[in-house]
Design a protein around this motif. Sequence first.
Motif, PDB file in Angstrom:
ATOM      1  N   THR A 215       0.836  -1.207   0.000  1.00  0.00           N
ATOM      2  CA  THR A 215       0.000   0.000   0.000  1.00  0.00           C
ATOM      3  C   THR A 215       0.868   1.254   0.000  1.00  0.00           C
ATOM      4  OG1 THR A 215      -1.729  -1.173   1.209  1.00  0.00           O
ATOM      5  CG2 THR A 215      -1.804   1.234   1.231  1.00  0.00           C
ATOM      6  N   THR A 216       1.918   1.245   0.809  1.00  0.00           N
ATOM      7  CA  THR A 216       2.798   2.407   0.897  1.00  0.00           C
ATOM      8  C   THR A 216       3.505   2.656  -0.423  1.00  0.00           C
ATOM      9  OG1 THR A 216       3.140   1.954   3.241  1.00  0.00           O
ATOM     10  CG2 THR A 216       4.717   3.424   2.170  1.00  0.00           C
TER      11      THR A 216
ATOM     12  N   ARG B  21       1.496   4.391  -3.091  1.00  0.00           N
ATOM     13  CA  ARG B  21       1.203   5.812  -2.910  1.00  0.00           C
ATOM     14  C   ARG B  21       2.438   6.705  -3.073  1.00  0.00           C
ATOM     15  NH1 ARG B  21      -2.772   5.466   2.432  1.00  0.00           N
ATOM     16  NH2 ARG B  21      -4.432   4.278   1.405  1.00  0.00           N
TER      17      ARG B  21
END
Length: 583
Positions: A100-101, A104
């Motif tokens: 997820t990191t 982004r």
Amino acid sequence: MSTPPSPTRPAPGASPTGDPRQAGTDPARRHRRRPRPPHPAGLAMGTLFAVVAMTPSLLPRDWLYQGLVSGISGALGYGVGVALARVLRLVPAWRRLVATTRGRVPPRLASRQLPAVVVLCAVAVVVMLVVGAGWQRAMTAAVGMPPPSTLDWLRAGPLLVLVAAAFVLAARGVWWVARRADALLERRLHWPHAVASVVATVLVLGGVVLVNDVLLHRALGAVDAAFAVRNTDDHPGVERPSAAERSGAPGSLVAWESIGREGRRFVAGGPGTDDLRTAVPDVAPTAPVRVYVGIENAGTAEERAALAVEELERTGAFERQVLLLVTTTGSGWVNEAAVAPLELMYAGNTATVATQYSYLPSWLSFLVDRSRASQESRALTEAVEAHLAGMPADERPLLLAYGESLGSYGSETAYTSLADIRERTDGVLWVGPPDANPVWHALVERRDPGTPAVAPVYASGLFVRFAGDTAQITTPTTPWEPPRALYLQHADDPVVWWSPDVLLSAPDRLREQPAGTDRPAMRWFPVVTFWQLTFDLLNAKSVPDGYGHNYDGLVLDGWVGVVPPEGWTAADTERVRAVLAPP
């Protein structure tokens, strides 16, 4: 349009067997492979370990020691960081968080992750070196040493990077060999990957241990041979004694040439008649007996002990008022500052005996061969006690024991407990006892509640005391029954407080800030503190007397506390101190 690879021909870079684990084994491809960059997690954790190692320890240290201790700590931290990152990869929640990191973060920023980590780590190291220089100035001021400059201290930065890189590259080399062994076992023996990995790792690590053992054995042999050669050289100004009370003199049972470098210095030294008369003016002086048996005089500890007893008989040592058993340090060294005060206190009516068991320096003997110190001490103690047992009780001399550092360990292990010490001696003085001393360790562990490890009180000080200065020898003020035992230990002596246990647990000592000092306090950190104390060991004698492992100025007060002559006063002590003071 590209053509798919033929079913009979592997794709470029693929394994001929189709096993993806064997892909990329083409020699030309391996040659083009770039070195693996540093792991960001390893860099971050390694930097943390390195900067933590810059915090104050027991003693001041220079930039060279700081570079070494921070470099080793940083390499260990790098390994911890890499291992932790790999373990976290096995956790599904962590993998989802990372994915997820990454989704982004813009690709341009993601490509700069490693350079950013490197810059932040470099800044952290420089900032901590500047702060550390301030700590070291405070510590040197507390012990009266010249302070380091910040510019000098910054030299530790490049050194710690080189040291850490050397250890990390060595670890990578071992890991590379393990991977190659793993692939070989899978390809040639067709073992399952999990089994091959375990077996390969065990084989490689076992090989590393074996090579280290062989190299260590050969290195110790070479060092021992080198110090054996040095054992034949004399200290400047040492001359063969002519008095019958000395080993090596004419008529002695041990030849002057064979008792070794430290033995010759010991038997040739000591206070003269004028010094003895000045120290105790109302008692006729007597030439002190000094007996020494070198490692070349006999092949075993028991044989050296028997020869020492014969020398004691020859010199009339058993007719003296005091008989002192000294357990030497590794090289056979006997501290003149420990023997001369006792000789002056008793106007020379003393006999001192010591034997040599090694050529190696004390610290090296302690690490690799401390059992020899114990064997030597037990043999000498038992041989002397056997002779004394055959004498009338009222004609026996006072039997005392002394040891410093490794010598205190060897001397103490001749006894099993405090009760055994009191049963078999008339007093003991042990200086700078290592944590490995079994009786000392047990007494400190069982100290009276509320008393600190640096200045413990055991059983209200009735039989044994611990002191780092003159005032503590008489603390507490309750009676001190003879036979007395006294340990001299400084709060900042790493020899006393070093222990493998410090790797993973904080000792009581490191939770105690010495009273009456403004030096920065030492804090415990896992793994790092162990290396700080280890390098403090090498630095233990570099500080002024009264600090670290330097006790010469306190030994006289120690003997006065343990076994004062009848009617002894403070004025007598100061008179002896004046004789001992350097001109």
